[in-house]
Design a protein around this motif. Structure first.
Motif, mmCIF file in Angstrom:
data_model
loop_
_atom_site.group_PDB
_atom_site.id
_atom_site.type_symbol
_atom_site.label_atom_id
_atom_site.label_comp_id
_atom_site.label_asym_id
_atom_site.label_seq_id
_atom_site.Cartn_x
_atom_site.Cartn_y
_atom_site.Cartn_z
ATOM 1 N N ASN A 1 53.040 43.635 40.181
ATOM 2 C CA ASN A 1 51.862 42.425 39.814
ATOM 3 C C ASN A 1 51.338 42.511 38.484
ATOM 4 N N GLU A 2 51.003 43.695 37.969
ATOM 5 C CA GLU A 2 50.619 43.755 36.699
ATOM 6 C C GLU A 2 51.528 43.335 35.505
ATOM 7 N N VAL A 3 52.686 43.439 35.547
ATOM 8 C CA VAL A 3 53.746 43.125 34.851
ATOM 9 C C VAL A 3 53.701 41.524 34.796
ATOM 10 N N ASN A 4 53.796 41.006 36.066
ATOM 11 C CA ASN A 4 53.505 39.423 36.376
ATOM 12 C C ASN A 4 52.304 38.881 35.228
ATOM 13 N N LYS A 5 51.174 39.364 35.510
ATOM 14 C CA LYS A 5 50.099 39.178 34.882
ATOM 15 C C LYS A 5 50.290 39.093 33.245
#
Length: 211
Positions: free
Chosen positions: A98-102
């Protein structure tokens, strides 16, 4: 199939890397995709009467939906299967994914489609978080379920149902006019890459704990 990589795994990984790089570079360069127009036109034929159905489906790729499903499966893995490592691996892979997506969204900075959004959105467009994080989450759950299955028929059913769910979640983002088709395709590509890496890390630590 579960214990080691085979030729198809390498092929799918290579294909995912190419798709992820190609879509990211082209979107970052503000170039348009022929595929976006064609697929958007195709999904436009879906009758509005199905929108409530796709709103439910899209929630399964959202934080709240994933949170509810996670509580069910993590409880099952922890309390019934006693698979603490598997539960931890799912939580960690989804959180980091999720953090990589952001980070990718901020780096590429693609605006949302200029349509009336039929679902709430509060972030940039590429890659689709529902597609990327949803893929990581449901792929990993399916993998852990497959570990304990003996029946080939049951394994095929799990794979088919997981693939169908992910495709419908991805389609919902286009039908609800909150993503371009390439946002979803790119999201699936990045999701597959991270899910595969996470699965291999889980297998590595599982072997270490058995020694």
């Amino acid at each position: 199939m579960i214990n080691k990589w085979n030729t198809s795994t390498y092929l799918f990984l290579g294909f995912a890397i190419v798709i992820a790089l190609y879509t990211s570079i082209k979107v970052a360069a503000k170039q348009t995709f022929w595929l976006d127009d064609k697929l958007a036109d195709l999904f436009a034929y879906v009758p509005d009467m199905f929108n409530p159905f796709f709103l439910i489906l899209t929630e399964l790729g959202d934080k709240k939906g994933i949170g509810v499903v996670a509580l069910i499966f993590l409880g099952w893995f922890l309390l019934i299967k006693r698979n603490l490592l598997g539960a931890a691996a799912i939580a960690l892979s989804v959180a980091i994914g999720n953090e990589v997506n952001k980070l990718l969204k901020d780096l590429i900075a693609r605006p949302r489609p200029e349509f009336d959004h039929l679902a709430h959105v509060d972030s940039l467009s590429f890659p689709s978080g529902h597609a990327m994080v949803g893929f990581i989450f449901y792929y990993f759950i399916a993998y852990l379920v497959l570990e304990d299955l003996k029946s080939s028929k049951a394994k095929r059913m799990v794979i088919i149902l997981t693939a169908l769910l992910l495709l419908l979640i991805g389609a919902s983002r286009i039908i609800l006019q909150v993503h371009y088709p390439t946002d979803v395709i790119g999201g699936f590509a990045f999701g597959y890459i991270w899910a595969l890496a996470s699965k291999d890390m889980y297998k590595f630590f599982k072997k270490r704990l058995k020694k």
